[in-house]
Design an enzyme around this catalytic site. Structure first.
Site, PDB file in Angstrom:
ATOM      1  N   HIS A 180       0.816  -1.224   0.000  1.00  0.00           N
ATOM      2  CA  HIS A 180       0.000   0.000   0.000  1.00  0.00           C
ATOM      3  C   HIS A 180       0.850   1.274   0.000  1.00  0.00           C
ATOM      4  O   HIS A 180       0.353   2.343  -0.326  1.00  0.00           O
ATOM      5  CB  HIS A 180      -0.989   0.004   1.166  1.00  0.00           C
ATOM      6  N   ASP A 210      -0.059  -7.625   1.504  1.00  0.00           N
ATOM      7  CA  ASP A 210       0.457  -6.266   1.678  1.00  0.00           C
ATOM      8  C   ASP A 210       1.987  -6.249   1.727  1.00  0.00           C
ATOM      9  O   ASP A 210       2.586  -5.494   2.474  1.00  0.00           O
ATOM     10  CB  ASP A 210      -0.124  -5.630   2.944  1.00  0.00           C
ATOM     11  N   GLY A 284       3.792   6.734   7.901  1.00  0.00           N
ATOM     12  CA  GLY A 284       5.181   6.690   7.476  1.00  0.00           C
ATOM     13  C   GLY A 284       5.922   5.473   7.985  1.00  0.00           C
ATOM     14  O   GLY A 284       6.972   5.106   7.456  1.00  0.00           O
ATOM     15  N   SER A 286       4.744   2.463   7.794  1.00  0.00           N
ATOM     16  CA  SER A 286       4.363   1.310   6.982  1.00  0.00           C
ATOM     17  C   SER A 286       5.564   0.735   6.238  1.00  0.00           C
ATOM     18  O   SER A 286       6.319   1.460   5.594  1.00  0.00           O
ATOM     19  CB  SER A 286       3.316   1.712   5.953  1.00  0.00           C
TER      20      SER A 286
END
Length: 442
Positions: A180, A210, A284, A286
């Protein structure tokens, strides 16, 4: 300061990175109006505090992916119970209306990534190593921060960029991040710990897990070490290193514990078993690591719980390293993950209040409510529709989403599940073939 409790669509998310940062100005002395300004701020602070103490009970908490994205609607991640107002005894006449309010269902649009692709030799393999000597936080940071990078994703025709974190997988430039973080992007760059900025190519990305892998042209990088997430216990100390809030907070260290080992999150029609932690995770972060105290990556931070009506602290999530390592190796070798089974439905448990309100429409025990059916699935083709309730699968009564997932995961694409369904008080039986997850969720 950003309004972290905003109720508009942007919510807690910041827009795409871009533009000049605001400059701090030195304080000026002997301003007669300063006391008045302070007084006003105090009043505003009291009002804000009271709003947090007495929240709007009808507001919806949400799970968000902690990376900066322009479209905050992409942040909704999974299907979750929405607390009802205990003072409101009213119930809708139709149980479908109840479940529409009871569950928040994630969007299921396909992820598009237009970053230039590359292929790799098939000899790379990510692996898990045993734990070693426990490190202090200072030792952990010095060792592990050299394996953490910043990811910037750019979209053609749009100013600014997405911002996230990545992990170095190999000394020659394989980089791990969340899908993502680079979703809808046309190019991406990787900022290394020594501030070098490198153009990235896409090895492969998987929207279901993901997990994405990028490749940059570099040598002599410091690969991260992966530990065994299956060895974790609730209460184990962990730490995260990432790039929260933007460039100015790169390589921030936070610490906490493992709060839960297998927290089931229903996402895009399937259940993800994630690590839950109270380690501070913000936009941020992630794609960054959750580390054990040996300095090993035992999870990839990818989302957290947020609320627009009250303060929710310390509920963050990470993809376990057992899942991450498996998906990395498939992506590096094949560029895409295939062969995972999907029914193409989104389901949730049935609360007691629904059984009490609609006893003729609900099973006395067990059952899973179907809130969405995916396009391209055999479930849709065979006539399953939102509002149906699953009573049994292959003769087994199901009570939890994990039970359905376990039955599905033991089979292969093309295998058939026999469903016993309840629809408007009538029992139906249907056979549904499992499909490849990529065929319905991409």
């Amino acid at each position: 300061m950003s309004n972290w409790y905003a109720t508009d669509n942007d919510g807690w998310y910041a827009p795409l990175q871009g533009g000049e940062p605001a400059q701090e100005k030195p304080a000026r002395k002997n301003r007669s109006w300063l006391k008045a300004v302070i007084a006003v701020l105090v009043v505003i602070g009291l009002i804000t505090s009271s709003a947090l103490l007495f929240p709007n009970k009808n507001a919806k908490p949400e799970i968000v992916k902690p990376s900066q994205k322009e479209d905050s609607n992409d942040s909704n991640f999974g299907q979750f119970i929405i607390p009802r107002d205990d003072d409101d005894d009213t119930m809708p006449d139709d149980f479908r209306d109840f479940f529409e309010d009871f569950y928040t269902v994630t969007e299921d649009s396909r992820t598009t990534i237009n970053i230039e692709k590359t292929t790799l030799p098939k000899d790379f393999e990510c692996s898990v190593v045993p734990g070693g000597e426990e490190l202090s936080l200072q030792e952990l940071y010095r060792r592990c921060s050299q394996s953490i990078v910043a990811i910037s994703g750019y979209m053609d025709g749009k100013s600014g960029y997405n911002w996230g974190t990545g992990i170095i997988l190999s000394e020659d430039g394989l980089i791990l991040t969340n899908t993502h973080v680079i979703a809808d992007c046309d190019r991406a760059t990787v900022t290394l710990p020594d501030d070098r900025v490198c153009e990235a190519k896409l090895v492969g990305a998987d929207s279901i897990s993901d997990i994405a892998v990028l490749k940059i042209e570099a040598k002599g990088l410091t690969p991260a070490v992966f530990g065994d997430s299956s060895a974790l216990e609730v209460g184990d100390s962990v730490a995260a290193i990432g790039n929260p809030l933007g460039e100015e907070f790169r390589l921030t260290l936070t610490r906490g514990i493992i709060s839960a080992i297998e927290r089931g999150i229903n996402y895009k029609g399937h259940s993800m078993n994630l690590l839950q932690t109270d380690t501070a995770i913000n936009e941020g972060n992630s794609g960054g690591p959750l580390l054990n105290m040996y300095g090993q990556v035992i999870g990839i931070t990818n989302m957290k719980m947020m609320s627009s009506y009250s303060s929710i602290e310390g509920i963050g999530f990470a993809i376990p390293s057992a899942t991450v390592v498996k998906i990395i190796n498939i992506i590096v070798k094949e560029g895409v993950v295939v062969g995972r089974t999907s029914i193409g439905i989104t389901v949730g448990v049935i609360p007691d209040e629904a059984r009490e309100k609609w006893p003729d429409k609900m099973p006395e025990d067990g059952g899973l409510y179907i809130s969405a059916v995916a396009e391209g699935s055999d479930a849709l083709a065979k006539g399953i529709r939102p509002g149906d309730i699953i009573l049994e699968v292959n003769g087994t009564v199901v009570h939890e989403t994990a039970e359905l997932s376990a039955i599905k995961d033991a089979l292969s694409v093309g295998d058939v599940l026999h469903f016993k369904l309840l629809r408007d008080g009538e029992v139906l039986e249907l056979d549904v073939a499992l499909v490849d997850t990529n065929d319905v969720y991409g």
